[in-house]
Design a protein around this motif. Structure first.
Motif: not given
Length: 380
Positions: A116-117, A178-179, A122-123, A183-184
């Protein structure tokens, strides 16, 4: 190189202990020691090849071992090797099971965080806080405006709201949440089959309710839902205007608000899962008991949850929201239900402090991940 007699004897003892562990005849303390030795050996011999899946697999094996012992207690049998006070031994088994689940969740959580990180980075900068400030400033300007400039003030307010809605949409789930939810899903799907089985429902509920339930079920182990479908009556769904969402176990019914968010379904279906998956309610109750017990062994005092809910009592502990510590009769807690809506619907800052949340609770997050990855659906 020829091994010494002592080395051969040590290896023989280890092999014998492993056989006894598989047969459920090894003392819990030795099981813990064997697991630690195996993990240490794995990390020392193949440090560059060891993956998070390897680590999780070893931890999952320990979950299975402690759950097998727990099943004996549930069946009314005292496991082999138990000495002293049986009630104390039972509590120790519960504690070991909860801790083994937490270790799995921690491993999955750390891997999901890495995924996620990287994607969040990248956002680029998040425009939502600045747009919210712009909305607040425009609202204050409108309130302070007089008749001569009220129309212009309203135009600016609408522009600010439109800009925020285009990015954020007033959704519960932020872009970071959301990200994280995705990832989960990715790490859990590498551990066991997730989703693909829909809960059995009866009647003709509204399409939106069915859609929300379908969304939720895809974040649940397929094994759980298949077993519940096979052993429990179908679930009924109702959407009622102005109602407070609830799960009615005696009726096998979920009631949500007419225009409620999918987070309500995560929460209420979470109660149904906790009710019918023994490994879940065992871990959530043990977690709640531990977290609301002081160092001196006394439970944290209950208090009323809000002036309008005088019949509800909580032990707030250090939870992200005091409601997590709500008291119930029977197997129910709010631990799993709030955890599900946090991880997959962004409530309570996702338990990781997203969206400016003041608190985070990674242990709560790890418990939910660990249960989704490892919990068995029924006793033997």
């Amino acid at each position: 190189m020829v091994a010494s007699r002592d080395e051969l004897d040590a290896e023989l003892r280890t092999i014998t202990d492993m056989r006894n562990a598989l047969a459920g005849e090894l003392p819990p303390e030795r099981e813990e020691q064997l697991l630690a030795e195996a993990m240490d050996y794995l990390q020392r011999t193949t440090p560059r090849q060891t993956t998070w899946q390897d680590i999780a697999a070893g931890q999952m094996a320990h979950v299975d071992q402690t759950w097998a012992e727990m099943e004996q207690w549930i069946a009314g049998d005292v496991p082999t090797g138990v000495q002293g006070n049986p009630l104390r031994a039972l509590e120790q088994t519960k504690d070991r099971y909860e801790q083994s689940v937490l270790r799995v969740g921690e491993t999955l959580g750390e891997q999901a965080d890495r995924i996620a990180e990287e994607r969040i980075a990248q956002l680029g900068p998040n425009p939502v806080p600045e747009l919210r400030d712009r909305c607040r400033d425009a609202a204050r300007a409108y309130i302070a405006s007089d008749v001569t400039n009220r129309e212009e003030a309203m135009r600016r307010l609408r522009e600010a709201r439109d800009a925020l809605n285009e990015v954020d949409g007033h959704q519960v789930l932020s872009r970071e949440a959301t990200i994280r939810a995705q990832a989960y899903r990715e790490v859990l799907s590498q551990i066991r089959p997730m989703g693909g089985v829909q809960p059995a429902i009866k009647g003709r509920p509204r399409a939106e309710a069915v859609e929300h339930l379908s969304t939720v079920s895809n974040d649940v182990p397929a094994e759980w839902i298949a077993a519940i479908n096979a052993t429990q009556p179908p679930l009924s769904l109702s959407r009622i205007k102005g109602v407070r969402a609830n799960y009615r176990p005696g009726e096998h019914k979920i009631v949500v608000a007419a225009h409620g968010h999918v987070s309500e379904m995560y929460h209420e279906f979470g109660h149904r899962l906790e009710e019918h998956v023994p490994a879940v309610w065992l871990a959530t109750n043990t977690f709640l008991q531990r977290r609301t017990t002081d160092a001196d062994g006394n439970r944290e005092p209950e208090r009323r949850y809000g002036p309008g809910r005088s019949d509800e009592h909580i032990r707030p502990d250090g939870f992200v929201e005091g409601y997590v510590g709500k008291s119930y009769d029977g197997v129910y807690t709010e631990v799993f239900s709030t955890g599900m809506e946090a991880l997959f619907a962004g409530r309570y800052g996702g338990l990781v402090g997203d969206r400016g949340a003041d608190r985070k609770d990674l242990e709560h997050r790890n418990l939910i991940l660990g249960l989704l990855a490892s919990a068995k659906v029924r006793t033997r």
